[in-house]
Design a protein around this motif. Structure first.
Motif, PDB file in Angstrom:
ATOM      1  N   SER A  79       0.855  -1.183   0.000  1.00 56.93           N
ATOM      2  CA  SER A  79       0.000   0.000   0.000  1.00 56.93           C
ATOM      3  C   SER A  79       0.893   1.235   0.000  1.00 56.93           C
ATOM      4  CB  SER A  79      -0.907   0.016   1.236  1.00 56.93           C
ATOM      5  OG  SER A  79      -1.847  -1.028   1.184  1.00 56.93           O
ATOM      6  N   VAL A  80       0.653   2.133  -0.956  1.00 52.94           N
ATOM      7  CA  VAL A  80       1.449   3.345  -1.110  1.00 52.94           C
ATOM      8  C   VAL A  80       0.508   4.540  -0.970  1.00 52.94           C
ATOM      9  CG1 VAL A  80       2.943   4.683  -2.631  1.00 52.94           C
ATOM     10  CG2 VAL A  80       3.086   2.180  -2.634  1.00 52.94           C
ATOM     11  N   LEU A  81       0.664   5.318   0.108  1.00 55.34           N
ATOM     12  CA  LEU A  81      -0.148   6.499   0.346  1.00 55.34           C
ATOM     13  C   LEU A  81       0.608   7.722  -0.149  1.00 55.34           C
ATOM     14  CD1 LEU A  81      -2.709   7.742   1.684  1.00 55.34           C
ATOM     15  CD2 LEU A  81      -1.355   7.934   3.788  1.00 55.34           C
ATOM     16  N   VAL A  82      -0.080   8.611  -0.887  1.00 53.01           N
ATOM     17  CA  VAL A  82       0.563   9.766  -1.516  1.00 53.01           C
ATOM     18  C   VAL A  82      -0.237  11.021  -1.187  1.00 53.01           C
ATOM     19  CG1 VAL A  82       1.392  10.763  -3.691  1.00 53.01           C
ATOM     20  CG2 VAL A  82       1.302   8.266  -3.410  1.00 53.01           C
ATOM     21  N   SER A  83       0.441  12.053  -0.655  1.00 52.05           N
ATOM     22  CA  SER A  83      -0.213  13.350  -0.488  1.00 52.05           C
ATOM     23  C   SER A  83      -0.018  14.197  -1.743  1.00 52.05           C
ATOM     24  CB  SER A  83       0.332  14.067   0.750  1.00 52.05           C
ATOM     25  OG  SER A  83       1.731  14.293   0.639  1.00 52.05           O
ATOM     26  N   THR A  84      -0.888  15.196  -1.938  1.00 54.24           N
ATOM     27  CA  THR A  84      -0.988  15.949  -3.195  1.00 54.24           C
ATOM     28  C   THR A  84      -0.990  14.983  -4.381  1.00 54.24           C
ATOM     29  OG1 THR A  84       1.407  16.394  -3.416  1.00 54.24           O
ATOM     30  CG2 THR A  84       0.088  18.017  -2.239  1.00 54.24           C
ATOM     31  N   ALA A  85      -1.871  13.998  -4.281  1.00 52.99           N
ATOM     32  CA  ALA A  85      -1.893  12.915  -5.264  1.00 52.99           C
ATOM     33  C   ALA A  85      -2.312  13.379  -6.649  1.00 52.99           C
ATOM     34  CB  ALA A  85      -2.828  11.802  -4.783  1.00 52.99           C
ATOM     35  N   GLY A  86      -2.968  14.531  -6.736  1.00 55.60           N
ATOM     36  CA  GLY A  86      -3.381  15.032  -8.037  1.00 55.60           C
ATOM     37  C   GLY A  86      -2.432  16.052  -8.616  1.00 55.60           C
ATOM     38  N   GLY A  87      -1.296  16.306  -7.962  1.00 59.15           N
ATOM     39  CA  GLY A  87      -0.326  17.277  -8.453  1.00 59.15           C
ATOM     40  C   GLY A  87       0.579  16.709  -9.525  1.00 59.15           C
ATOM     41  N   ALA A  88       1.502  17.527 -10.004  1.00 58.24           N
ATOM     42  CA  ALA A  88       2.367  17.126 -11.114  1.00 58.24           C
ATOM     43  C   ALA A  88       3.258  15.949 -10.755  1.00 58.24           C
ATOM     44  CB  ALA A  88       3.225  18.313 -11.565  1.00 58.24           C
ATOM     45  N   VAL A  89       3.683  15.842  -9.487  1.00 54.91           N
ATOM     46  CA  VAL A  89       4.461  14.695  -9.032  1.00 54.91           C
ATOM     47  C   VAL A  89       3.545  13.565  -8.607  1.00 54.91           C
ATOM     48  CG1 VAL A  89       6.063  13.851  -7.265  1.00 54.91           C
ATOM     49  CG2 VAL A  89       6.479  16.050  -8.371  1.00 54.91           C
ATOM     50  N   GLY A  90       2.556  13.879  -7.771  1.00 53.70           N
ATOM     51  CA  GLY A  90       1.677  12.844  -7.229  1.00 53.70           C
ATOM     52  C   GLY A  90       0.924  12.070  -8.285  1.00 53.70           C
ATOM     53  N   ALA A  91       0.496  12.744  -9.357  1.00 51.93           N
ATOM     54  CA  ALA A  91      -0.224  12.061 -10.425  1.00 51.93           C
ATOM     55  C   ALA A  91       0.626  10.979 -11.071  1.00 51.93           C
ATOM     56  CB  ALA A  91      -0.683  13.072 -11.476  1.00 51.93           C
ATOM     57  N   LEU A  92       1.940  11.201 -11.104  1.00 54.40           N
ATOM     58  CA  LEU A  92       2.844  10.206 -11.677  1.00 54.40           C
ATOM     59  C   LEU A  92       3.211   9.130 -10.658  1.00 54.40           C
ATOM     60  CD1 LEU A  92       5.148  12.629 -13.683  1.00 54.40           C
ATOM     61  CD2 LEU A  92       3.380  11.112 -14.596  1.00 54.40           C
ATOM     62  N   VAL A  93       3.340   9.509  -9.381  1.00 51.25           N
ATOM     63  CA  VAL A  93       3.665   8.514  -8.353  1.00 51.25           C
ATOM     64  C   VAL A  93       2.605   7.417  -8.332  1.00 51.25           C
ATOM     65  CG1 VAL A  93       3.960   8.104  -5.883  1.00 51.25           C
ATOM     66  CG2 VAL A  93       4.967  10.132  -6.934  1.00 51.25           C
ATOM     67  N   GLY A  94       1.329   7.799  -8.394  1.00 49.44           N
ATOM     68  CA  GLY A  94       0.272   6.795  -8.375  1.00 49.44           C
ATOM     69  C   GLY A  94       0.388   5.803  -9.516  1.00 49.44           C
ATOM     70  N   GLN A  95       0.668   6.310 -10.722  1.00 53.50           N
ATOM     71  CA  GLN A  95       0.769   5.428 -11.884  1.00 53.50           C
ATOM     72  C   GLN A  95       2.024   4.559 -11.829  1.00 53.50           C
ATOM     73  OE1 GLN A  95      -0.630   7.502 -15.694  1.00 53.50           O
ATOM     74  NE2 GLN A  95      -0.226   9.233 -14.322  1.00 53.50           N
ATOM     75  N   ILE A  96       3.124   5.129 -11.348  1.00 59.55           N
ATOM     76  CA  ILE A  96       4.352   4.351 -11.226  1.00 59.55           C
ATOM     77  C   ILE A  96       4.164   3.237 -10.209  1.00 59.55           C
ATOM     78  CG2 ILE A  96       6.782   4.448 -10.518  1.00 59.55           C
ATOM     79  CD1 ILE A  96       6.733   7.396 -11.579  1.00 59.55           C
ATOM     80  N   ALA A  97       3.545   3.557  -9.064  1.00 59.52           N
ATOM     81  CA  ALA A  97       3.278   2.537  -8.053  1.00 59.52           C
ATOM     82  C   ALA A  97       2.415   1.419  -8.621  1.00 59.52           C
ATOM     83  CB  ALA A  97       2.603   3.175  -6.836  1.00 59.52           C
ATOM     84  N   ARG A  98       1.394   1.791  -9.369  1.00 59.06           N
ATOM     85  CA  ARG A  98       0.525   0.782  -9.997  1.00 59.06           C
ATOM     86  C   ARG A  98       1.318  -0.077 -10.979  1.00 59.06           C
ATOM     87  NH1 ARG A  98      -2.937   3.425 -14.353  1.00 59.06           N
ATOM     88  NH2 ARG A  98      -0.838   3.342 -15.264  1.00 59.06           N
ATOM     89  N   ASN A  99       2.181   0.561 -11.791  1.00 65.58           N
ATOM     90  CA  ASN A  99       2.971  -0.198 -12.759  1.00 65.58           C
ATOM     91  C   ASN A  99       3.942  -1.156 -12.086  1.00 65.58           C
ATOM     92  OD1 ASN A  99       1.674   1.089 -14.860  1.00 65.58           O
ATOM     93  ND2 ASN A  99       3.350   2.526 -15.286  1.00 65.58           N
ATOM     94  N   LEU A 100       4.310  -0.858 -10.840  1.00 68.86           N
ATOM     95  CA  LEU A 100       5.207  -1.742 -10.083  1.00 68.86           C
ATOM     96  C   LEU A 100       4.446  -2.799  -9.281  1.00 68.86           C
ATOM     97  CD1 LEU A 100       7.750   0.947  -8.796  1.00 68.86           C
ATOM     98  CD2 LEU A 100       8.059  -0.654 -10.701  1.00 68.86           C
ATOM     99  N   GLY A 101       3.131  -2.816  -9.424  1.00 72.67           N
ATOM    100  CA  GLY A 101       2.332  -3.839  -8.758  1.00 72.67           C
ATOM    101  C   GLY A 101       1.842  -3.459  -7.380  1.00 72.67           C
TER     102      GLY A 101
END
Length: 344
Positions: free
Chosen positions: A159-181
């Motif tokens: 489980s990966v929790l991200v703050s400012t998840a809709g920002g320029a960094v956070g939007a990519l962190v969510g997708q990268i985490a998903r791509n890593l399973g």
């Protein structure tokens, strides 16, 4: 992009610049800047003239404008605001830099910049839109990828929790985490961004921290605890998130956007026991400490983009006159995607 020959190009009479006129008290305001014009500079030996096209607006500019040095020296008063930008090399008197190349680097908030080659972060050669070199493949994408993989180290099922998840960094962190399973969970302060996190940015769940009991939702969604917390805000949200961490969890401290001022030092709950009893690893991240990984990160991100496994959004303002208010708007969460200013 492949360099192409520059046709005969008559430079305009002046170069517009956004200058830091005074030190901001907290988040830079429009009145902290001034606009001036000077003659377009000519490159000397060992330098190049870059025509900026997209100016980047980044949260880090708040720290660069501050009187207190952190990982970078303050921007000199009366000088052009430090900024990354995407531009094109118009004149080159430096070995190894070709006229016609599109480049991303430290060119400042201005129309034209004369710089040494070391100011170029990378050549814009990957098969993505030119503007994406300031976001997806710029410090936002590099931060998201390197910070998550080097410090967060998620594995499948985490489980990966991200703050400012809709920002320029956070939007990519969510997708990268998903791509890593991993299973990304997002926090944002805007209902529209909550929807984007769920529908576009790869998040399994996302919540508006202003209107939702997100602490309870995280406890329900990750009953065994959060394995990685990617933090861009600090403050009260960080204090709460630490108490939802799993044993041996990793905290990536990427930003502290919620802290209005560091003078005097803010106070809050003591977190030492949470670190101890949960055996947490809490690491600060500055992207420029990881230059050797930049090429790998850009290659991976560009590959995922080509495969349709990564998307991004941009919020592009027209004209250099939009720059003075851009950092304030960024911290207010008014942007929808990577904030850029088109001047080319």
């Amino acid at each position: 992009m492949t360099p192409t020959a520059i046709p005969a190009y008559r430079l305009p009479a002046s170069n517009r610049r956004i200058l830091l006129a005074r030190r901001p008290a907290g988040i830079p305001q429009p009145e902290d800047f001034a606009i001036d014009e000077e003659a377009v500079p000519e490159p000397g030996p060992g330098t190049v003239l870059v025509r900026n096209i997209y100016l980047s607006v980044d949260p880090a500019q708040r720290g660069w404008a501050s009187a207190e040095a952190n990982y970078a020296q303050p921007v000199p008063l009366g000088g052009p605001m430090r900024a990354l930008a995407v531009g094109r090399v118009l004149r080159s008197r430096a070995e190894g830099v070709q006229e016609g190349e599109f480049v991303y680097g430290w060119f400042g908030w201005q129309d034209y910049a004369v710089v040494e080659p070391k100011a170029i972060v990378h050549r814009a050669t990957e098969p993505v839109p030119l503007s994406a070199h300031a976001g997806l493949l710029g410090i936002n994408g590099l931060t998201a990828y390197i910070a998550l993989t080097a410090l967060g180290r998620p594995v499948a099922g985490d489980s990966v929790l991200v703050s400012t998840a809709g920002g320029a960094v956070g939007a990519l962190v969510g997708q990268i985490a998903r791509n890593l399973g991993a299973r990304p969970l997002g926090l944002t302060g805007d209902d529209a961004k909550v929807d984007l996190c769920r529908s576009r940015y790869g998040y399994a769940e996302a919540w508006n921290y202003r209107t939702t009991d997100w602490d309870a939702r995280v406890a329900e969604t990750a009953p065994d605890g959060v394995n990685v917390y990617f933090d861009n805000v600090g403050g009260a949200i960080l204090d709460t998130a630490l108490r939802r961490m799993a044993a041996a969890g990793r905290v990536v401290q990427c930003g502290t956007a919620s802290i209005a001022s560091w003078n005097p030092l803010p106070s809050g709950p003591r977190n030492e026991r949470e670190i101890l009893t949960r055996r947490l690893v809490w690491s600060g991240f500055v992207v420029f400490d990881h230059v050797p990984r930049f090429a790998e990160a850009r290659q991976t991100l560009a590959g995922w983009y080509e495969e349709g496994r990564l998307t991004y959004d941009e919020d592009i303002a027209e004209g250099i006159a939009q720059a003075p208010g851009a950092i304030k708007a960024l911290y207010a969460g008014e942007n929808r995607g990577k904030k850029l200013i088109y001047v080319g």
